[in-house]
Scaffold this motif. Structure first.
Motif, PDB file in Angstrom:
ATOM      1  N   THR A  41       0.836  -1.203   0.000  1.00  0.00           N
ATOM      2  CA  THR A  41       0.000   0.000   0.000  1.00  0.00           C
ATOM      3  C   THR A  41       0.867   1.248   0.000  1.00  0.00           C
ATOM      4  O   THR A  41       0.653   2.171  -0.782  1.00  0.00           O
ATOM      5  CB  THR A  41      -0.937   0.021   1.228  1.00  0.00           C
ATOM      6  OG1 THR A  41      -1.775  -1.126   1.174  1.00  0.00           O
ATOM      7  CG2 THR A  41      -1.779   1.276   1.265  1.00  0.00           C
ATOM      8  N   ALA A  42       1.851   1.282   0.877  1.00  0.00           N
ATOM      9  CA  ALA A  42       2.717   2.453   0.996  1.00  0.00           C
ATOM     10  C   ALA A  42       3.574   2.673  -0.247  1.00  0.00           C
ATOM     11  O   ALA A  42       3.948   3.810  -0.550  1.00  0.00           O
ATOM     12  CB  ALA A  42       3.601   2.331   2.233  1.00  0.00           C
ATOM     13  N   ALA A  43       3.877   1.609  -0.986  1.00  0.00           N
ATOM     14  CA  ALA A  43       4.702   1.730  -2.191  1.00  0.00           C
ATOM     15  C   ALA A  43       3.898   2.156  -3.413  1.00  0.00           C
ATOM     16  O   ALA A  43       4.466   2.581  -4.416  1.00  0.00           O
ATOM     17  CB  ALA A  43       5.400   0.406  -2.477  1.00  0.00           C
ATOM     18  N   ASN A  44       2.586   2.087  -3.338  1.00  0.00           N
ATOM     19  CA  ASN A  44       1.729   2.436  -4.465  1.00  0.00           C
ATOM     20  C   ASN A  44       1.846   3.923  -4.776  1.00  0.00           C
ATOM     21  O   ASN A  44       1.884   4.758  -3.878  1.00  0.00           O
ATOM     22  CB  ASN A  44       0.279   2.070  -4.131  1.00  0.00           C
ATOM     23  CG  ASN A  44      -0.619   2.135  -5.330  1.00  0.00           C
ATOM     24  OD1 ASN A  44      -0.682   3.134  -6.018  1.00  0.00           O
ATOM     25  ND2 ASN A  44      -1.338   1.059  -5.566  1.00  0.00           N
ATOM     26  N   SER A  45       1.883   4.268  -6.050  1.00  0.00           N
ATOM     27  CA  SER A  45       2.049   5.677  -6.442  1.00  0.00           C
ATOM     28  C   SER A  45       0.865   6.550  -6.035  1.00  0.00           C
ATOM     29  O   SER A  45       0.981   7.766  -5.996  1.00  0.00           O
ATOM     30  CB  SER A  45       2.276   5.780  -7.948  1.00  0.00           C
ATOM     31  OG  SER A  45       1.125   5.354  -8.647  1.00  0.00           O
ATOM     32  N   THR A  46      -0.269   5.937  -5.716  1.00  0.00           N
ATOM     33  CA  THR A  46      -1.433   6.724  -5.301  1.00  0.00           C
ATOM     34  C   THR A  46      -1.612   6.742  -3.779  1.00  0.00           C
ATOM     35  O   THR A  46      -2.605   7.256  -3.280  1.00  0.00           O
ATOM     36  CB  THR A  46      -2.718   6.180  -5.951  1.00  0.00           C
ATOM     37  OG1 THR A  46      -2.892   4.819  -5.564  1.00  0.00           O
ATOM     38  CG2 THR A  46      -2.650   6.296  -7.468  1.00  0.00           C
ATOM     39  N   TYR A  47      -0.626   6.214  -3.054  1.00  0.00           N
ATOM     40  CA  TYR A  47      -0.682   6.197  -1.593  1.00  0.00           C
ATOM     41  C   TYR A  47      -0.836   7.621  -1.060  1.00  0.00           C
ATOM     42  O   TYR A  47      -0.083   8.522  -1.398  1.00  0.00           O
ATOM     43  CB  TYR A  47       0.599   5.569  -1.040  1.00  0.00           C
ATOM     44  CG  TYR A  47       0.742   5.622   0.455  1.00  0.00           C
ATOM     45  CD1 TYR A  47      -0.034   4.811   1.266  1.00  0.00           C
ATOM     46  CD2 TYR A  47       1.651   6.473   1.045  1.00  0.00           C
ATOM     47  CE1 TYR A  47       0.106   4.842   2.638  1.00  0.00           C
ATOM     48  CE2 TYR A  47       1.797   6.519   2.417  1.00  0.00           C
ATOM     49  CZ  TYR A  47       1.021   5.705   3.216  1.00  0.00           C
ATOM     50  OH  TYR A  47       1.152   5.738   4.575  1.00  0.00           O
ATOM     51  N   GLY A  48      -1.847   7.836  -0.239  1.00  0.00           N
ATOM     52  CA  GLY A  48      -2.074   9.142   0.367  1.00  0.00           C
ATOM     53  C   GLY A  48      -2.900  10.104  -0.455  1.00  0.00           C
ATOM     54  O   GLY A  48      -3.307  11.153   0.036  1.00  0.00           O
ATOM     55  N   CYS A  49      -3.167   9.775  -1.701  1.00  0.00           N
ATOM     56  CA  CYS A  49      -3.863  10.717  -2.581  1.00  0.00           C
ATOM     57  C   CYS A  49      -5.317  10.941  -2.192  1.00  0.00           C
ATOM     58  O   CYS A  49      -5.877  12.005  -2.456  1.00  0.00           O
ATOM     59  CB  CYS A  49      -3.789  10.254  -4.032  1.00  0.00           C
ATOM     60  SG  CYS A  49      -2.123  10.366  -4.715  1.00  0.00           S
ATOM     61  N   ALA A  50      -5.948   9.966  -1.565  1.00  0.00           N
ATOM     62  CA  ALA A  50      -7.352  10.124  -1.174  1.00  0.00           C
ATOM     63  C   ALA A  50      -7.534  11.248  -0.165  1.00  0.00           C
ATOM     64  O   ALA A  50      -8.621  11.796  -0.029  1.00  0.00           O
ATOM     65  CB  ALA A  50      -7.880   8.819  -0.591  1.00  0.00           C
ATOM     66  N   PHE A  51      -6.475  11.619   0.515  1.00  0.00           N
ATOM     67  CA  PHE A  51      -6.576  12.614   1.578  1.00  0.00           C
ATOM     68  C   PHE A  51      -5.977  13.961   1.199  1.00  0.00           C
ATOM     69  O   PHE A  51      -6.020  14.902   1.979  1.00  0.00           O
ATOM     70  CB  PHE A  51      -5.918  12.065   2.843  1.00  0.00           C
ATOM     71  CG  PHE A  51      -6.442  10.700   3.186  1.00  0.00           C
ATOM     72  CD1 PHE A  51      -7.710  10.551   3.731  1.00  0.00           C
ATOM     73  CD2 PHE A  51      -5.710   9.567   2.909  1.00  0.00           C
ATOM     74  CE1 PHE A  51      -8.221   9.303   4.016  1.00  0.00           C
ATOM     75  CE2 PHE A  51      -6.206   8.303   3.186  1.00  0.00           C
ATOM     76  CZ  PHE A  51      -7.466   8.173   3.740  1.00  0.00           C
ATOM     77  N   ALA A  52      -5.413  14.051   0.007  1.00  0.00           N
ATOM     78  CA  ALA A  52      -4.813  15.307  -0.449  1.00  0.00           C
ATOM     79  C   ALA A  52      -5.891  16.208  -1.038  1.00  0.00           C
ATOM     80  O   ALA A  52      -6.793  15.760  -1.727  1.00  0.00           O
ATOM     81  CB  ALA A  52      -3.744  15.037  -1.503  1.00  0.00           C
ATOM     82  N   ARG A  53      -5.810  17.463  -0.740  1.00  0.00           N
ATOM     83  CA  ARG A  53      -6.705  18.471  -1.311  1.00  0.00           C
ATOM     84  C   ARG A  53      -5.814  19.412  -2.116  1.00  0.00           C
ATOM     85  O   ARG A  53      -5.027  20.148  -1.551  1.00  0.00           O
ATOM     86  CB  ARG A  53      -7.442  19.244  -0.220  1.00  0.00           C
ATOM     87  CG  ARG A  53      -8.204  18.362   0.746  1.00  0.00           C
ATOM     88  CD  ARG A  53      -9.353  17.648   0.043  1.00  0.00           C
ATOM     89  NE  ARG A  53     -10.023  16.726   0.946  1.00  0.00           N
ATOM     90  CZ  ARG A  53      -9.898  15.402   0.894  1.00  0.00           C
ATOM     91  NH1 ARG A  53      -9.118  14.846   0.003  1.00  0.00           N
ATOM     92  NH2 ARG A  53     -10.545  14.632   1.722  1.00  0.00           N
ATOM     93  N   ASN A  54      -5.922  19.334  -3.418  1.00  0.00           N
ATOM     94  CA  ASN A  54      -4.987  20.062  -4.274  1.00  0.00           C
ATOM     95  C   ASN A  54      -5.399  21.519  -4.481  1.00  0.00           C
ATOM     96  O   ASN A  54      -5.422  22.018  -5.590  1.00  0.00           O
ATOM     97  CB  ASN A  54      -4.845  19.345  -5.622  1.00  0.00           C
ATOM     98  CG  ASN A  54      -3.530  19.663  -6.282  1.00  0.00           C
ATOM     99  OD1 ASN A  54      -2.578  20.021  -5.610  1.00  0.00           O
ATOM    100  ND2 ASN A  54      -3.469  19.560  -7.582  1.00  0.00           N
ATOM    101  N   LYS A  55      -5.739  22.170  -3.390  1.00  0.00           N
ATOM    102  CA  LYS A  55      -6.074  23.595  -3.424  1.00  0.00           C
ATOM    103  C   LYS A  55      -5.186  24.307  -2.419  1.00  0.00           C
ATOM    104  O   LYS A  55      -4.993  23.832  -1.307  1.00  0.00           O
ATOM    105  CB  LYS A  55      -7.531  23.831  -3.029  1.00  0.00           C
ATOM    106  CG  LYS A  55      -8.536  23.383  -4.041  1.00  0.00           C
ATOM    107  CD  LYS A  55      -9.921  23.789  -3.580  1.00  0.00           C
ATOM    108  CE  LYS A  55     -10.957  23.461  -4.626  1.00  0.00           C
ATOM    109  NZ  LYS A  55     -12.292  23.886  -4.195  1.00  0.00           N
TER     110      LYS A  55
END
Length: 81
Positions: A41-55
């Motif tokens: 999970t941690a090695a996946n390139s999308t790890y953490g993206c669900a919680f990022a707010r790109n604003k």
């Protein structure tokens, strides 16, 4: 949130994390989170993206603003797939 350090969080992200922590402490509502102990999970390139707010906002640090451009490709890949 996926970021190349700890200084890349926006004010909005910090507020959301704080609110989630308070809800957990006061109402026992455990926040959703990535499985940080799972290596795949941690090695996946999308790890953490669900919680990022790109604003970013006027109160965000230069580190947070710079992080947005760094993580933008991963966020785009996650949101489209």
């Amino acid at each position: 949130m996926r970021a190349p350090g700890h200084g890349g969080y926006t004010v909005m992200e910090k507020a959301q994390v704080f609110d989630a922590m308070i809800a957990w402490a006061e109402m026992d509502i455990k926040p959703v989170a990535d499985d940080v102990l799972n290596v795949e999970t941690a090695a996946n390139s999308t790890y953490g993206c669900a919680f990022a707010r790109n604003k970013v906002g006027p109160d965000d640090s230069p580190a947070a603003i710079n992080t947005r451009s760094t993580i933008a490709p991963a966020l785009a890949a996650w949101s489209s797939g």
